[in-house]
Write an enzyme that holds these catalytic residues in place. Sequence first.
Site, PDB file in Angstrom:
ATOM      1  N   LYS A  54     -33.441 -32.211 -41.959  1.00 45.87           N
ATOM      2  CA  LYS A  54     -32.647 -31.739 -40.815  1.00 45.87           C
ATOM      3  C   LYS A  54     -33.219 -30.436 -40.263  1.00 45.87           C
ATOM      4  O   LYS A  54     -33.260 -30.236 -39.049  1.00 45.87           O
ATOM      5  CB  LYS A  54     -31.189 -31.559 -41.219  1.00 45.87           C
ATOM      6  N   HIS A 102     -22.636 -26.265 -56.065  1.00 42.66           N
ATOM      7  CA  HIS A 102     -21.736 -27.365 -56.417  1.00 42.66           C
ATOM      8  C   HIS A 102     -20.322 -26.790 -56.479  1.00 42.66           C
ATOM      9  O   HIS A 102     -20.110 -25.708 -57.014  1.00 42.66           O
ATOM     10  CB  HIS A 102     -22.101 -27.951 -57.790  1.00 42.66           C
TER      11      HIS A 102
END
Length: 116
Positions: A54, A102
């Site tokens: 991206k 995370h």
Amino acid sequence: MIGIDLIKTSRMNRLMERFGDKALQKFLSSQEIQLIKNYKTASGFWAVKEATSKALGVGIGNECSFHDISITKTQKGAPQIELAEHIIQKHNIQDTSVSITHDGEYAIAVVAIQTK
């Protein structure tokens, strides 16, 4: 250039339970697979590769495959990105930075790419 990606870790867990290492081989090299501790680590690596594509503005596809992006670790365990030479040349890449986090059921990666 900046890219970000988010993945629900349970998605990777199901993939790994169903297909094992074959699932990982679709997007990781054998050296990268050795760094995988569990499905959460694998999720973070997936997010890094998606975020990198991206940041390049191309996504994962013919111009940039999962295997054109390699993830290694520093001596202190921080992730770093290595790109295939054709990607470096085409996009005039000078440097990259990556961060993985995370939280609960999610893994998130942010990638910054500096060009010449």
